[in-house]
Design an enzyme around this catalytic site. Structure first.
Site, mmCIF file in Angstrom:
data_model
loop_
_atom_site.group_PDB
_atom_site.id
_atom_site.type_symbol
_atom_site.label_atom_id
_atom_site.label_comp_id
_atom_site.label_asym_id
_atom_site.label_seq_id
_atom_site.Cartn_x
_atom_site.Cartn_y
_atom_site.Cartn_z
ATOM 1 N N TYR A 32 0.860 -1.181 0.000
ATOM 2 C CA TYR A 32 0.000 0.000 0.000
ATOM 3 C C TYR A 32 0.900 1.236 0.000
ATOM 4 O O TYR A 32 0.861 2.079 0.890
ATOM 5 C CB TYR A 32 -0.983 0.000 1.174
ATOM 6 C CG TYR A 32 -2.253 0.727 0.797
ATOM 7 C CD1 TYR A 32 -3.163 0.149 -0.078
ATOM 8 C CD2 TYR A 32 -2.516 2.001 1.268
ATOM 9 C CE1 TYR A 32 -4.302 0.821 -0.471
ATOM 10 C CE2 TYR A 32 -3.651 2.690 0.870
ATOM 11 C CZ TYR A 32 -4.538 2.082 0.007
ATOM 12 O OH TYR A 32 -5.667 2.759 -0.384
ATOM 13 N N HIS A 34 3.160 4.505 -0.471
ATOM 14 C CA HIS A 34 2.966 5.954 -0.575
ATOM 15 C C HIS A 34 4.325 6.597 -0.843
ATOM 16 O O HIS A 34 5.360 5.905 -0.916
ATOM 17 C CB HIS A 34 2.308 6.494 0.692
ATOM 18 C CG HIS A 34 2.982 6.073 1.968
ATOM 19 N ND1 HIS A 34 4.250 6.479 2.307
ATOM 20 C CD2 HIS A 34 2.569 5.249 2.972
ATOM 21 C CE1 HIS A 34 4.578 5.960 3.473
ATOM 22 N NE2 HIS A 34 3.590 5.186 3.902
ATOM 23 N N HIS A 37 7.392 5.487 1.226
ATOM 24 C CA HIS A 37 8.053 4.253 0.779
ATOM 25 C C HIS A 37 8.948 4.531 -0.437
ATOM 26 O O HIS A 37 10.072 4.035 -0.542
ATOM 27 C CB HIS A 37 7.025 3.203 0.363
ATOM 28 C CG HIS A 37 6.153 2.692 1.475
ATOM 29 N ND1 HIS A 37 4.790 2.871 1.481
ATOM 30 C CD2 HIS A 37 6.440 2.003 2.603
ATOM 31 C CE1 HIS A 37 4.276 2.294 2.558
ATOM 32 N NE2 HIS A 37 5.253 1.758 3.258
ATOM 33 N N ASP A 157 9.422 4.972 11.726
ATOM 34 C CA ASP A 157 9.399 3.907 12.730
ATOM 35 C C ASP A 157 10.765 3.903 13.427
ATOM 36 O O ASP A 157 11.585 3.010 13.198
ATOM 37 C CB ASP A 157 9.095 2.567 12.057
ATOM 38 C CG ASP A 157 7.741 2.575 11.375
ATOM 39 O OD1 ASP A 157 6.742 2.295 12.049
ATOM 40 O OD2 ASP A 157 7.674 2.895 10.169
HETATM 41 P P1 AMP Z 1 5.519 -0.277 6.283
HETATM 42 O O1 AMP Z 1 5.031 -0.612 4.926
HETATM 43 O O2 AMP Z 1 4.603 0.637 7.044
HETATM 44 O O3 AMP Z 1 5.972 -1.473 7.071
HETATM 45 O O4 AMP Z 1 6.828 0.596 6.080
HETATM 46 C C1 AMP Z 1 7.906 0.127 5.303
HETATM 47 C C2 AMP Z 1 9.068 1.073 5.464
HETATM 48 O O5 AMP Z 1 8.677 2.375 5.064
HETATM 49 C C3 AMP Z 1 9.533 1.192 6.925
HETATM 50 O O6 AMP Z 1 10.954 1.270 6.948
HETATM 51 C C4 AMP Z 1 8.904 2.496 7.359
HETATM 52 O O7 AMP Z 1 9.607 3.139 8.406
HETATM 53 C C5 AMP Z 1 8.977 3.300 6.085
HETATM 54 N N1 AMP Z 1 7.999 4.394 6.098
HETATM 55 C C6 AMP Z 1 6.690 4.314 6.426
HETATM 56 N N2 AMP Z 1 6.126 5.532 6.384
HETATM 57 C C7 AMP Z 1 7.102 6.403 6.030
HETATM 58 C C8 AMP Z 1 7.161 7.807 5.830
HETATM 59 N N3 AMP Z 1 6.092 8.579 5.995
HETATM 60 N N4 AMP Z 1 8.335 8.361 5.469
HETATM 61 C C9 AMP Z 1 9.444 7.590 5.299
HETATM 62 N N5 AMP Z 1 9.457 6.255 5.480
HETATM 63 C C10 AMP Z 1 8.311 5.671 5.833
#
Ligand code: AMP
Length: 286
Positions: A32, A34, A37, A157
């Site tokens: 998903y 954005h 990512h 995170d």
């Molecule tokens: P997730 O899909 O939420 O598990 O996130 C995957 C990676 O994207 C993790 O390393 C998160 O810390 C990073 N991430 C999520 N949201 C953001 C954001 N707003 N800005 C930068 N990195 C992000």
């Protein structure tokens, strides 16, 4: 762009690249996607260069969700994710399935987990028991499968990134961990796949997490303030948004995650709050 879903095929491909001298950059995600990512993908590309390979994994890892959490409802849109990956220059999207990632789990034969015992005790670890055990386990597995030279994580995170860095150091994973900045919406809300759960009223109020960070920043700029005092003030601040309920706010050393008594410029702040039923997190240096 290639899509690889076989857990056996991915390391074969990575080994082939490595033998040819290509560096591998890796961005693990739950999909998903954005702009946050995609900024990690750009960072990975910068690190490995044009001749390097960038792998982005999309895997909603069941072992990091508690039974009461949103695993089944976690937003998914593979078609859109693939389009975004293609547009951002990803070389391989790795999309493993549960049966291959956790062989024998359904019948109780899967029994190995990776546990970080210190940094994972506070904040997200206290609020979500077993969460980080799932994270360190899946990241260790993904690093062994993708064999990257560098892996990029988001500062969004913060605690997770600190735990991964510790795991990689403690267990001698031959990979460099990069932490890239948090991308925000124009009003300051940190981008998150979970923002999709918010209705219009909740979306408007969700920016309270970012505003709390800014308020804390302004407060410590005037003078150092005790963590207890600032926690009380921020609890009040957040409660002013009718849809918001503070889960925790902590002040700590940005590297060791050790809590501080006195908050001053440079102290790291992290908070989690429910906006309606959606739990959001944010953090930053003060
Ligand atoms: P997730 O899909 O939420 O598990 O996130 C995957 C990676 O994207 C993790 O390393 C998160 O810390 C990073 N991430 C999520 N949201 C953001 C954001 N707003 N800005 C930068 N990195 C992000």
């Amino acid at each position: 762009m290639r899509i690889v879903s076989s857990v056996a095929a991915m390391p074969r491909l990575a080994q082939k690249w490595r033998r040819a001298g290509a560096r591998i950059g890796f961005v693990p995600t739950m999909g998903y996607l954005h702009a946050g990512h995609l900024s990690l993908v750009q960072e990975a590309r910068k690190r490995v260069g044009k001749s390097g390979k960038v792998v982005l994994s999309i895997y909603v890892n069941p072992t990091q969700f508690a039974p009461t959490e949103d695993l089944a409802n976690y937003p998914r849109d593979l078609k859109r994710d693939l389009k975004r990956c293609r547009a951002t220059g990803v070389d391989v999207v790795f999309t493993p399935g549960d049966a291959e990632m956790y062989p024998g789990k359904a019948t109780g034969e899967y029994s190995t987990y990776v546990v970080e015992e210190k940094l994972s005790q506070s904040m997200e670890g206290a609020a979500r028991p077993m969460h980080f055990r799932g994270v360190t386990t899946v990241v260790a597995k993904l690093l062994n499968i993708v064999l990257p030279d560098v892996a990029v994580f988001g500062a969004k995170d913060w605690q997770q990134a600190a735990i991964i860095k510790r795991m990689v150091a403690d267990l001698n994973f031959p990979v460099k961990i990069i932490v890239a900045p948090t991308l925000r919406e124009p009003d300051g809300l940190a981008m998150s796949s979970r923002n999709k759960y918010l209705n219009a009223e909740q979306r408007a109020q969700a920016v309270i997490l970012f505003h709390a960070l800014q308020a804390a920043r302004a407060a410590v700029k005037r003078k150092a303030i005790t963590a207890a005092r600032l926690k009380k003030d921020l609890l009040e601040f957040i409660t002013a948004a009718p849809q918001a309920r503070l889960d925790y706010v902590e002040f700590f050393d940005s590297h060791t995650l050790r809590p501080v008594q006195l908050v001053e410029p440079g102290t790291q702040m992290a908070l989690a709050a429910f906006i309606g039923k959606t739990r959001l997190i944010d953090n930053g240096p003060l």
